[in-house]
Design an enzyme around this catalytic site. Structure first.
Site, PDB file in Angstrom:
ATOM      1  N   ARG A  93     -40.418  26.420 -73.036  1.00 39.03           N
ATOM      2  CA  ARG A  93     -41.315  25.340 -72.596  1.00 39.03           C
ATOM      3  C   ARG A  93     -42.068  25.764 -71.338  1.00 39.03           C
ATOM      4  O   ARG A  93     -43.086  25.176 -70.977  1.00 39.03           O
ATOM      5  CB  ARG A  93     -40.555  24.025 -72.379  1.00 39.03           C
ATOM      6  N   ASP A 149     -65.552  22.247 -70.719  1.00 37.75           N
ATOM      7  CA  ASP A 149     -65.012  22.522 -72.050  1.00 37.75           C
ATOM      8  C   ASP A 149     -65.903  23.594 -72.678  1.00 37.75           C
ATOM      9  O   ASP A 149     -67.056  23.335 -73.017  1.00 37.75           O
ATOM     10  CB  ASP A 149     -65.018  21.223 -72.876  1.00 37.75           C
ATOM     11  N   LYS A 201     -60.796  26.341 -82.586  1.00 37.57           N
ATOM     12  CA  LYS A 201     -62.137  26.600 -83.093  1.00 37.57           C
ATOM     13  C   LYS A 201     -62.372  28.111 -83.149  1.00 37.57           C
ATOM     14  O   LYS A 201     -61.667  28.790 -83.861  1.00 37.57           O
ATOM     15  CB  LYS A 201     -63.155  25.855 -82.217  1.00 37.57           C
ATOM     16  N   TYR A 251     -66.817  15.694 -76.490  1.00 40.97           N
ATOM     17  CA  TYR A 251     -65.884  15.525 -77.606  1.00 40.97           C
ATOM     18  C   TYR A 251     -65.272  14.111 -77.604  1.00 40.97           C
ATOM     19  O   TYR A 251     -64.726  13.666 -76.590  1.00 40.97           O
ATOM     20  CB  TYR A 251     -64.805  16.597 -77.474  1.00 40.97           C
TER      21      TYR A 251
HETATM   22  C1  LIG Z   1     -61.777  20.160 -81.235  1.00 36.72           C
HETATM   23  C2  LIG Z   1     -62.203  20.012 -79.826  1.00 36.72           C
HETATM   24  C3  LIG Z   1     -61.294  19.654 -78.830  1.00 36.72           C
HETATM   25  C4  LIG Z   1     -59.865  19.304 -79.138  1.00 36.72           C
HETATM   26  O1  LIG Z   1     -59.173  20.403 -79.646  1.00 36.72           O
HETATM   27  P1  LIG Z   1     -57.914  20.268 -80.655  1.00 36.72           P
HETATM   28  O2  LIG Z   1     -57.458  21.676 -80.755  1.00 36.72           O
HETATM   29  O3  LIG Z   1     -58.436  19.691 -81.936  1.00 36.72           O
HETATM   30  O4  LIG Z   1     -56.942  19.363 -80.010  1.00 36.72           O
HETATM   31  C5  LIG Z   1     -61.738  19.620 -77.519  1.00 36.72           C
HETATM   32  N1  LIG Z   1     -63.017  19.879 -77.214  1.00 36.72           N
HETATM   33  C6  LIG Z   1     -63.921  20.209 -78.143  1.00 36.72           C
HETATM   34  C7  LIG Z   1     -65.318  20.499 -77.737  1.00 36.72           C
HETATM   35  C8  LIG Z   1     -63.544  20.274 -79.481  1.00 36.72           C
HETATM   36  O5  LIG Z   1     -64.446  20.567 -80.406  1.00 36.72           O
END
Ligand SMILES: *Cc1c(COP(=O)(O)O)cnc(C)c1O
Length: 386
Positions: A60, A184, A209, A113
């Protein structure tokens, strides 16, 4: 414009800098599928518990397979440290919970998001307020800052419309007021944008992604200075517990090996699709940072995620178009090898979309690694029918 990728980054992705001697010569870092690490003495255990962020005691906290991918992401983002988490949302939520207390205010800049905004709405219950500004110029952002603003949350390019912000200008005005800036960076990946070199304090990723890149792992990451990541480790990661599993870290590391070749292809195919759509009479507008009036700013390349306005007010027309596509699979998420299509229109939420400046007939494409001509022909046939 061809994509520009740093040569050193290509080597890092391929695994240069990993030390096979640490893994009995294994070229590929193995999966350390162990919950804990036995200590040679009680003294070492006590010392480790006193500074768990740099000791290997329990998975963890630290795990070598997870650590290998964290080291790689830190190098790619030019950060001192990185922590991987169980999802992108776990990364978003770790950042928010480690930095904010009741009474604080967060300013969100750009379309971001959806679940990030939803989480901020939940935090209102804990006394953390937020506002969203869709006016991106630094003067408008400065005017929206409050005395209580502690955090500037950026997504650039932003969700759905992929508008970019002046990352250096916004982080400079935040820093002058003692405000932490978070960006982000899931869309651009560290290969095409390095926010920490432009004054951003923390970068978050949905590694689900492009970083993972194969739609087979859900993961997140936070990158920044050693001091900020140490705080995040103790305040959020160790206590919220949303860590990445060793196997998922291994998958993520495997995905990173091909990140540069994949991103070059996404860049080229995404631009080819965007240009085709921009020239098509049925398409009202294409949203892709290369087609924005302002220069792409801090981007050295484009990914394959873009959108366009089909220009219809009819949900049935929109659904018919999406259903006619054959090569683009219908689904959430993006950034994998396969092309995907989605619309934020759920059939009854046009007003909510309008409030975010999003046209009701917006179609989002994640352009994958298929031959671009095949994808364009598919769009052509779907657009050609009424
Ligand atoms: C998908 C996404 C997230 C969240 O990510 P997860 O891995 O699905 O929890 C955060 N920011 C952006 C821009 C995203 O496309």
């Amino acid at each position: 414009m061809p994509a520009r990728i740093d040569e050193e980054d290509e080597l890092v992705c391929l695994g240069h800098g990993e030390d096979p001697a640490e893994h009995r010569g294994a070229l590929t870092p193995p999966i350390f599928q162990s919950a804990l690490f036995a200590q040679p003495s009680l003294g070492r255990l006590a010392a480790g518990l006193a500074s768990e962020h740099d000791h290997r005691l329990y998975s963890r906290g630290n795990n070598p397979t997870v650590g290998a991918v964290e080291a790689k992401l830190a190098r790619l983002e030019r950060g001192e440290a990185c922590r991987c988490l169980a999802s992108g949302m776990a990364a978003v939520s770790a950042v928010l919970s480690s930095l904010l207390v009741a009474g604080d205010h967060v300013l969100v800049v750009n379309q971001v998001y959806g679940p990030t905004l939803e989480l901020l709405r939940r935090l209102e219950r804990l006394g953390v307020r937020h506002d969203v500004t869709l006016e991106l110029d630094p003067a408008a952002v400065a005017a929206a800052l409050e005395k209580e603003t502690k955090l500037l949350w950026l997504e650039s390019p932003g969700t759905m419309l992929f508008r970019t912000v002046d990352v250096a200008a916004l982080s400079a005005l935040a820093r002058a007021r003692g405000i932490v800036t978070v960006l982000d960076n899931s869309w651009a990946t560290p290969l095409f944008q390095k926010p920490l070199t432009r004054g951003v304090d923390l970068v978050v990723h949905s590694a689900t992604k492009y970083l993972g890149g194969h739609s087979d792992v859900v993961a997140g990451a936070v990158v920044g200075s050693a001091a900020r990541l140490e705080r995040l480790f103790h305040d959020a990661l160790l206590l919220d517990g949303g860590v990445l599993s060793p196997f998922d870290a291994w998958l993520l590391n495997r995905g990173l090996r091909t990140l540069p070749v994949r991103m070059r292809r996404h860049h080229e195919s995404g631009l080819a699709v965007a240009r085709f759509l921009a020239a098509h009479p049925r398409v009202r507008r294409v949203f892709h940072p290369a087609l924005e009036a302002a220069a792409p700013g801090s981007l050295t390349g484009f990914s394959g995620l873009l959108s366009f306005d089909l220009g219809t007010a009819s949900w049935d027309d929109l659904a018919r178009f999406v259903d006619r596509l054959r090569r683009f699979r219908i689904g959430v998420s993006w950034g994998g090898v396969e092309s995907l299509v989605l619309t934020p229109n759920r059939g009854g939420n046009a007003a909510a979309l309008a409030a975010q400046g999003i046209p009701p007939a917006l179609v989002r494409l994640s352009v994958g690694l298929e031959p671009p001509d095949v994808l364009i022909a598919d769009l052509e046939q779907a657009l050609s029918e009424p």
